[in-house]
Design a protein around this motif. Structure first.
Motif, PDB file in Angstrom:
ATOM      1  N   GLU A 185      10.153   8.667  -4.416  1.00  0.00           N
ATOM      2  CA  GLU A 185      11.331   8.363  -3.586  1.00  0.00           C
ATOM      3  C   GLU A 185      10.647   8.552  -2.515  1.00  0.00           C
ATOM      4  O   GLU A 185      11.504   7.497  -1.680  1.00  0.00           O
ATOM      5  CB  GLU A 185      12.141   9.806  -4.724  1.00  0.00           C
ATOM      6  N   ALA A 186      10.451   9.114  -1.408  1.00  0.00           N
ATOM      7  CA  ALA A 186       9.921   9.196  -0.895  1.00  0.00           C
ATOM      8  C   ALA A 186       8.812   7.649  -0.048  1.00  0.00           C
ATOM      9  O   ALA A 186       9.248   7.221   0.275  1.00  0.00           O
ATOM     10  CB  ALA A 186       8.827   9.965   0.108  1.00  0.00           C
ATOM     11  N   ALA A 187       8.330   7.641  -1.785  1.00  0.00           N
ATOM     12  CA  ALA A 187       7.676   6.295  -1.183  1.00  0.00           C
ATOM     13  C   ALA A 187       8.692   4.948  -1.307  1.00  0.00           C
ATOM     14  O   ALA A 187       8.121   4.257  -0.450  1.00  0.00           O
ATOM     15  CB  ALA A 187       6.286   6.193  -2.446  1.00  0.00           C
ATOM     16  N   LEU A 188       8.737   4.871  -2.146  1.00  0.00           N
ATOM     17  CA  LEU A 188      10.251   3.796  -2.195  1.00  0.00           C
ATOM     18  C   LEU A 188      11.147   3.432  -1.122  1.00  0.00           C
ATOM     19  O   LEU A 188      11.128   2.629  -0.433  1.00  0.00           O
ATOM     20  CB  LEU A 188      11.099   3.678  -3.509  1.00  0.00           C
ATOM     21  N   ALA A 189      11.136   5.227  -0.371  1.00  0.00           N
ATOM     22  CA  ALA A 189      11.979   4.837   1.227  1.00  0.00           C
ATOM     23  C   ALA A 189      11.047   4.072   2.033  1.00  0.00           C
ATOM     24  O   ALA A 189      11.764   3.284   2.967  1.00  0.00           O
ATOM     25  CB  ALA A 189      12.685   6.352   1.556  1.00  0.00           C
ATOM     26  N   VAL A 190       9.970   4.892   1.909  1.00  0.00           N
ATOM     27  CA  VAL A 190       8.887   3.785   3.178  1.00  0.00           C
ATOM     28  C   VAL A 190       8.545   2.528   2.760  1.00  0.00           C
ATOM     29  O   VAL A 190       8.834   1.124   4.007  1.00  0.00           O
ATOM     30  CB  VAL A 190       7.627   4.797   3.128  1.00  0.00           C
ATOM     31  N   LEU A 191       8.740   2.112   1.661  1.00  0.00           N
ATOM     32  CA  LEU A 191       8.687   0.676   1.267  1.00  0.00           C
ATOM     33  C   LEU A 191       9.746  -0.511   1.908  1.00  0.00           C
ATOM     34  O   LEU A 191       8.974  -1.401   2.192  1.00  0.00           O
ATOM     35  CB  LEU A 191       8.549   0.512  -0.558  1.00  0.00           C
ATOM     36  N   ASP A 192      11.295   0.109   2.011  1.00  0.00           N
ATOM     37  CA  ASP A 192      11.887  -0.339   2.642  1.00  0.00           C
ATOM     38  C   ASP A 192      11.442  -1.046   4.141  1.00  0.00           C
ATOM     39  O   ASP A 192      11.735  -2.022   4.428  1.00  0.00           O
ATOM     40  CB  ASP A 192      13.096  -0.245   2.063  1.00  0.00           C
ATOM     41  N   LEU A 193      10.422   0.130   4.997  1.00  0.00           N
ATOM     42  CA  LEU A 193      10.020  -0.278   6.401  1.00  0.00           C
ATOM     43  C   LEU A 193       9.056  -1.275   5.801  1.00  0.00           C
ATOM     44  O   LEU A 193       9.177  -2.019   6.505  1.00  0.00           O
ATOM     45  CB  LEU A 193       9.471   1.303   6.769  1.00  0.00           C
ATOM     46  N   PHE A 194       8.457  -1.819   5.525  1.00  0.00           N
ATOM     47  CA  PHE A 194       7.189  -2.367   5.330  1.00  0.00           C
ATOM     48  C   PHE A 194       7.935  -4.137   4.823  1.00  0.00           C
ATOM     49  O   PHE A 194       7.300  -4.227   4.702  1.00  0.00           O
ATOM     50  CB  PHE A 194       6.096  -1.864   3.891  1.00  0.00           C
ATOM     51  N   LYS A 195       8.680  -4.063   3.982  1.00  0.00           N
ATOM     52  CA  LYS A 195       9.839  -4.778   4.032  1.00  0.00           C
ATOM     53  C   LYS A 195      10.618  -5.893   5.412  1.00  0.00           C
ATOM     54  O   LYS A 195       9.645  -7.045   5.257  1.00  0.00           O
ATOM     55  CB  LYS A 195      10.984  -4.563   3.147  1.00  0.00           C
ATOM     56  N   LYS A 196       9.921  -4.720   6.448  1.00  0.00           N
ATOM     57  CA  LYS A 196      10.326  -5.709   7.038  1.00  0.00           C
ATOM     58  C   LYS A 196       9.103  -6.402   7.996  1.00  0.00           C
ATOM     59  O   LYS A 196       9.532  -7.030   8.807  1.00  0.00           O
ATOM     60  CB  LYS A 196      11.013  -4.878   8.562  1.00  0.00           C
ATOM     61  N   VAL A 197       8.128  -5.897   7.656  1.00  0.00           N
ATOM     62  CA  VAL A 197       6.832  -7.098   8.140  1.00  0.00           C
ATOM     63  C   VAL A 197       6.767  -8.169   8.128  1.00  0.00           C
ATOM     64  O   VAL A 197       7.378  -8.846   7.122  1.00  0.00           O
ATOM     65  CB  VAL A 197       5.411  -5.696   8.071  1.00  0.00           C
ATOM     66  N   LYS A 198       6.748  -8.647   9.265  1.00  0.00           N
ATOM     67  CA  LYS A 198       6.505 -10.701   8.976  1.00  0.00           C
ATOM     68  C   LYS A 198       4.644 -10.918   8.764  1.00  0.00           C
ATOM     69  O   LYS A 198       4.406 -10.577  10.444  1.00  0.00           O
ATOM     70  CB  LYS A 198       7.120 -10.874  10.351  1.00  0.00           C
ATOM     71  N   PHE A 199       4.590 -10.860   8.033  1.00  0.00           N
ATOM     72  CA  PHE A 199       2.518 -11.569   7.989  1.00  0.00           C
ATOM     73  C   PHE A 199       2.273 -12.688   8.441  1.00  0.00           C
ATOM     74  O   PHE A 199       3.504 -13.322   8.434  1.00  0.00           O
ATOM     75  CB  PHE A 199       2.629 -11.111   6.666  1.00  0.00           C
ATOM     76  N   PRO A 200       1.781 -12.536   9.271  1.00  0.00           N
ATOM     77  CA  PRO A 200       0.839 -14.147   9.808  1.00  0.00           C
ATOM     78  C   PRO A 200       0.756 -15.105   8.522  1.00  0.00           C
ATOM     79  O   PRO A 200       0.306 -14.721   7.920  1.00  0.00           O
ATOM     80  CB  PRO A 200       0.217 -14.315  11.063  1.00  0.00           C
ATOM     81  N   CYS A 201       0.598 -16.505   9.148  1.00  0.00           N
ATOM     82  CA  CYS A 201       0.095 -16.976   7.982  1.00  0.00           C
ATOM     83  C   CYS A 201      -1.269 -17.418   8.235  1.00  0.00           C
ATOM     84  O   CYS A 201      -1.764 -17.939   9.418  1.00  0.00           O
ATOM     85  CB  CYS A 201       0.556 -18.874   7.901  1.00  0.00           C
ATOM     86  N   PHE A 202      -1.914 -16.919   7.544  1.00  0.00           N
ATOM     87  CA  PHE A 202      -3.276 -17.036   7.138  1.00  0.00           C
ATOM     88  C   PHE A 202      -4.069 -17.056   5.691  1.00  0.00           C
ATOM     89  O   PHE A 202      -3.424 -16.207   4.815  1.00  0.00           O
ATOM     90  CB  PHE A 202      -3.797 -16.063   8.144  1.00  0.00           C
ATOM     91  N   GLU A 203      -4.871 -18.027   5.755  1.00  0.00           N
ATOM     92  CA  GLU A 203      -4.954 -18.277   4.294  1.00  0.00           C
ATOM     93  C   GLU A 203      -6.916 -19.295   4.992  1.00  0.00           C
ATOM     94  O   GLU A 203      -7.391 -19.300   5.546  1.00  0.00           O
ATOM     95  CB  GLU A 203      -4.532 -19.334   3.675  1.00  0.00           C
ATOM     96  N   ARG A 204      -7.728 -18.750   3.557  1.00  0.00           N
ATOM     97  CA  ARG A 204      -9.245 -18.930   3.681  1.00  0.00           C
ATOM     98  C   ARG A 204      -9.703 -18.624   2.253  1.00  0.00           C
ATOM     99  O   ARG A 204      -9.223 -18.020   1.330  1.00  0.00           O
ATOM    100  CB  ARG A 204      -9.855 -18.287   4.217  1.00  0.00           C
TER     101      ARG A 204
END
Length: 245
Positions: A185-204
């Motif tokens: 349950e704690a992990a799922l709660a923290v997951l909601d915070l990580f959903k807000k992260v905007k990752f830069p567009c980078f591929e190789r």
């Protein structure tokens, strides 16, 4: 204009950055990871076999369990030793605890503050105090597993060739099992915070390599597989993989 940063904090090892800026835009960028030679192989020469897992676990303070168990498996393969099923299950549980501990450390304490433009994890904890408490709960849970099975949270002591010097009590393992729903349950709660992260567009182009085993998330054992089509037994790794420094 050239930019050179010799040291980047919040990374495992020593990392530097060089970039070439033209008209305000980065045209070239290169990261230099300067991980010093550990010379562990040389240290092990002439040692007794039971000393090797203790020494190899010192390769890293974040992931000592995998080095400890890998060296034990190598010795068992050389001696023709097959550990009992219970020992294998406990080793897998130790490895799972390390994954939980290591990922929670990296994701929350080393990476997340940069994505949110916050200076460090201390300031991040002030902005997200509830999530900070949940992450500590997750890490403490992982450390408890390591302590229960391996004797302590960092650099395990009880895991040896053939099994363990001391087995955990059934009641101790049952207590760990009881905590699992709360930690999930704690992990799922923290997951909601990580959903807000905007990752830069980078591929190789990258060939990803991992262990693979049917019906199991392979960490302890399996074949070597890659996104490029490689699939070989782990004992043949030297035929397909090249080490360089």
């Amino acid at each position: 204009m050239k930019i050179k940063i010799d040291y980047i904090p919040k990374s495992e090892g020593h990392v530097g950055l060089e970039a070439k800026i033209v008209n305000g835009k980065a045209r070239e960028a290169r990261m230099d990871v300067k991980e010093g030679a550990r010379l562990i192989e040389g240290i092990l020469i002439g040692r007794k076999f039971e000393e090797i897992p203790i020494i190899t676990s010192r390769i890293c303070g974040v992931c000592p369990i995998v080095h400890n168990i890998t060296s034990i498996k190598a010795i068992e393969a050389a001696f023709g030793v097959r550990p009992p099923r219970l020992a294998v299950l406990l080793r897998k549980l130790m490895l799972a605890s390390q994954v939980i501990q290591s990922h929670s450390l990296h994701l929350f304490f080393l990476s997340l503050s940069d994505y949110f433009g916050i200076k460090n994890s201390f300031d991040l904890a002030k902005v997200y105090p509830n999530e900070f408490e949940e992450v500590l709960k997750i890490r403490n849970f992982a450390n408890k597993i390591s302590e229960t099975i391996g004797g302590r949270a960092v650099h395990p002591l009880t895991s040896v060739v053939g099994g363990f010097t001391k087995m955990p009590q059934k009641s101790e393992l049952e207590n760990i099992l009881k905590e699992c729903p709360e930690v999930l349950e704690a992990a799922l709660a923290v997951l909601d915070l990580f959903k807000k992260v905007k990752f830069p567009c980078f591929e190789r182009p990258t060939e990803f390599i991992a262990l693979k085993k049917k019906k199991e998330y392979a960490v302890y054992e399996g074949d070597i597989a890659s996104s490029g089509g490689l699939f070989i037994p782990a004992k043949r790794y030297s035929e397909a993989l090249e080490k360089f420094q």
